[in-house]
Design an enzyme around this catalytic site. Structure first.
Site, PDB file in Angstrom:
ATOM      1  N   GLY A 169       5.131  -1.142   6.180  1.00 34.18           N
ATOM      2  CA  GLY A 169       5.900  -0.666   7.287  1.00 34.18           C
ATOM      3  C   GLY A 169       5.550   0.411   8.397  1.00 34.18           C
ATOM      4  O   GLY A 169       6.129   0.950   9.157  1.00 34.18           O
ATOM      5  N   ASN A 187       8.430 -11.741   2.792  1.00 33.45           N
ATOM      6  CA  ASN A 187       9.763 -11.143   2.082  1.00 33.45           C
ATOM      7  C   ASN A 187      10.679 -10.725   3.299  1.00 33.45           C
ATOM      8  O   ASN A 187      10.269  -9.791   4.246  1.00 33.45           O
ATOM      9  CB  ASN A 187       9.294  -9.961   1.362  1.00 33.45           C
ATOM     10  CG  ASN A 187      10.389  -8.856   1.041  1.00 33.45           C
ATOM     11  OD1 ASN A 187      11.603  -9.397   1.074  1.00 33.45           O
ATOM     12  ND2 ASN A 187      10.334  -7.584   0.668  1.00 33.45           N
ATOM     13  N   GLU A 218      10.843  -0.488  -2.058  1.00 29.15           N
ATOM     14  CA  GLU A 218      12.238  -0.041  -1.448  1.00 29.15           C
ATOM     15  C   GLU A 218      13.143  -0.057  -2.820  1.00 29.15           C
ATOM     16  O   GLU A 218      14.134   0.589  -2.630  1.00 29.15           O
ATOM     17  CB  GLU A 218      12.373  -1.074  -0.384  1.00 29.15           C
ATOM     18  CG  GLU A 218      11.828  -0.938   0.888  1.00 29.15           C
ATOM     19  CD  GLU A 218      11.730  -2.105   1.728  1.00 29.15           C
ATOM     20  OE1 GLU A 218      12.294  -3.271   1.577  1.00 29.15           O
ATOM     21  OE2 GLU A 218      10.740  -1.550   2.656  1.00 29.15           O
ATOM     22  N   GLU A 247       0.803  -2.769  -3.579  1.00 29.53           N
ATOM     23  CA  GLU A 247       1.475  -2.345  -2.123  1.00 29.53           C
ATOM     24  C   GLU A 247       1.506  -0.813  -2.055  1.00 29.53           C
ATOM     25  O   GLU A 247       2.450  -0.180  -2.527  1.00 29.53           O
ATOM     26  CB  GLU A 247       2.725  -2.942  -1.997  1.00 29.53           C
ATOM     27  CG  GLU A 247       3.056  -4.438  -2.011  1.00 29.53           C
ATOM     28  CD  GLU A 247       4.327  -4.756  -1.148  1.00 29.53           C
ATOM     29  OE1 GLU A 247       4.014  -5.779  -0.319  1.00 29.53           O
ATOM     30  OE2 GLU A 247       5.282  -4.414  -1.253  1.00 29.53           O
ATOM     31  N   LYS A 255      13.590  -9.511   3.332  1.00 33.12           N
ATOM     32  CA  LYS A 255      14.502  -8.458   3.319  1.00 33.12           C
ATOM     33  C   LYS A 255      15.920  -8.593   3.696  1.00 33.12           C
ATOM     34  O   LYS A 255      16.237  -9.814   3.658  1.00 33.12           O
ATOM     35  CB  LYS A 255      13.766  -7.174   3.939  1.00 33.12           C
ATOM     36  CG  LYS A 255      12.275  -6.966   3.522  1.00 33.12           C
ATOM     37  CD  LYS A 255      11.855  -5.615   3.921  1.00 33.12           C
ATOM     38  CE  LYS A 255      10.252  -5.499   3.493  1.00 33.12           C
ATOM     39  NZ  LYS A 255       9.832  -4.256   3.742  1.00 33.12           N
ATOM     40  N   HIS A 273       9.860  -4.154  -5.820  1.00 37.54           N
ATOM     41  CA  HIS A 273       9.459  -3.842  -4.651  1.00 37.54           C
ATOM     42  C   HIS A 273       9.698  -2.027  -4.238  1.00 37.54           C
ATOM     43  O   HIS A 273      10.650  -1.735  -4.951  1.00 37.54           O
ATOM     44  CB  HIS A 273      10.051  -4.617  -3.667  1.00 37.54           C
ATOM     45  CG  HIS A 273       9.639  -4.294  -2.078  1.00 37.54           C
ATOM     46  ND1 HIS A 273       9.904  -3.313  -1.155  1.00 37.54           N
ATOM     47  CD2 HIS A 273       8.908  -5.158  -1.278  1.00 37.54           C
ATOM     48  CE1 HIS A 273       9.292  -3.348  -0.396  1.00 37.54           C
ATOM     49  NE2 HIS A 273       8.603  -4.355  -0.150  1.00 37.54           N
ATOM     50  N   SER A 289       1.885  -3.651   5.889  1.00 38.97           N
ATOM     51  CA  SER A 289       1.434  -3.914   7.275  1.00 38.97           C
ATOM     52  C   SER A 289       0.656  -5.001   7.490  1.00 38.97           C
ATOM     53  O   SER A 289      -0.565  -4.957   8.283  1.00 38.97           O
ATOM     54  CB  SER A 289       0.856  -2.573   7.851  1.00 38.97           C
ATOM     55  OG  SER A 289       1.972  -1.498   7.778  1.00 38.97           O
TER      56      SER A 289
HETATM   57  C1  PEP Z   1       6.713  -5.101   2.270  1.00 42.21           C
HETATM   58  O1  PEP Z   1       7.740  -4.347   2.521  1.00 42.21           O
HETATM   59  O2  PEP Z   1       6.505  -5.302   1.235  1.00 42.21           O
HETATM   60  C2  PEP Z   1       5.747  -4.880   3.409  1.00 42.21           C
HETATM   61  C3  PEP Z   1       4.610  -5.430   3.219  1.00 42.21           C
HETATM   62  O3  PEP Z   1       6.005  -4.859   4.662  1.00 42.21           O
HETATM   63  P1  PEP Z   1       5.315  -4.757   6.158  1.00 42.21           P
HETATM   64  O4  PEP Z   1       4.601  -5.866   6.005  1.00 42.21           O
HETATM   65  O5  PEP Z   1       6.332  -4.717   7.127  1.00 42.21           O
HETATM   66  O6  PEP Z   1       4.516  -3.468   5.825  1.00 42.21           O
END
Ligand code: PEP
Length: 263
Positions: free
Chosen positions: A175, A10, A99, A169, A12, A97, A215
């Site tokens: 993040g 992703n 966000e 998630e 973003k 997601h 992460s």
């Molecule tokens: C995400 O935003 O779906 C995500 C997994 O981000 P990150 O890998 O940066 O934690």
């Protein structure tokens, strides 16, 4: 039955110009050169603006979108329809997601509607679920996941449900460089299997792929995908480096092959 793994990137709101997108794609092409993936699907979700540029990637990588509006066409200023995505060669869409839940106030009821719309337009939804840190500390992870899944998957047929990909998630892991333990992940995997078996049946529950996101780094992959029985990963920050995405695909391909041979 041979199992498929997924590595979803992703991107973003990154890659700030056509040139940056072109550079990203050529790095990706270079990393993929001479590599074959039979057990792993790579999916990359760039910003809408660059989707057509991503046609130039090899067949082992498919295009996904980060969002869409659940109507076919019409007076919806600023929105992108599922049919536009499908007509542009997009195969997957991320739905809900965290966000977007936070910034655009998307609710589970809205995500249910988006999931149905994606399926209707032959896009595979990658549906994100997960608890906040507060909910986790209050020991409410199971309740939150059950609620999200029950609303988002309500009224789907077994056939529809079996094509959906779920991304677990935990919001506190996105993040942050914090990770759940393998045991916690396995518990979520088992919980989701149980919920989907109750809602549909055991065969459908087995068909619903469950990814982990939050992460993710390549070193974590064997624990996620084999010990915790997840079907792959949704990757944020690390997906900005094509080298890392291809490395993750390689780790899963190697492990899947090794395990097949051991069986
Ligand atoms: C995400 O935003 O779906 C995500 C997994 O981000 P990150 O890998 O940066 O934690």
């Amino acid at each position: 039955m041979r199992k498929n793994f997924y590595v979803v990137g992703n991107l973003k709101m990154n890659l700030l110009s056509r040139e940056e997108a072109t550079q990203y794609i050529s790095l990706f092409q270079r990393e993929l050169q001479g590599k074959r993936f039979e057990r792993v699907k790579g999916i990359v979700c760039p910003p809408f603006l660059y989707l057509s540029q991503f046609d130039n990637l090899p067949a082992s990588i498919q295009k996904g979108a980060q969002n869409f509006f659940p109507e076919k066409s019409g007076a919806y200023t600023g929105e992108i329809s599922p049919l536009m995505l499908k007509n542009d060669g997009v195969e997957y869409v991320i739905v809900g997601h965290s966000e977007r839940r936070r910034i655009a106030c998307e609710t589970d009821a809205m995500l249910h509607n988006k999931t149905l719309s994606a399926l209707k337009h032959h896009l595979i939804p990658i549906v994100c679920v997960g608890e906040t840190d507060e909910e986790r500390r209050a020991d409410e992870t199971d309740r939150v996941l059950a609620e999200q899944v029950k609303i988002i998957f309500s009224s789907l047929s077994k056939l529809q449900a079996g094509t959906v990909i779920v991304a677990y998630e935990p919001r506190w892991a996105i993040g942050t460089d914090r990770l759940p333990t393998t045991e916690e992940l396995l518990q979520v995997r088992v919980l989701l299997l149980k919920l989907f078996t109750e809602m549909f049946d055991a065969q459908t529950a087995e068909r619903i792929a469950v990814l982990y996101g939050g992460s993710v780094k390549s070193a974590f992959l064997p624990a996620v995908s084999f010990e915790a029985r997840m079907d792959g990963v949704l990757v944020g920050r690390e997906s900005l480096f094509p080298y890392e995405l291809v490395k993750m695909m390689g780790v899963l391909e190697y492990e899947a092959e090794r395990q097949e041979q051991e069986r």
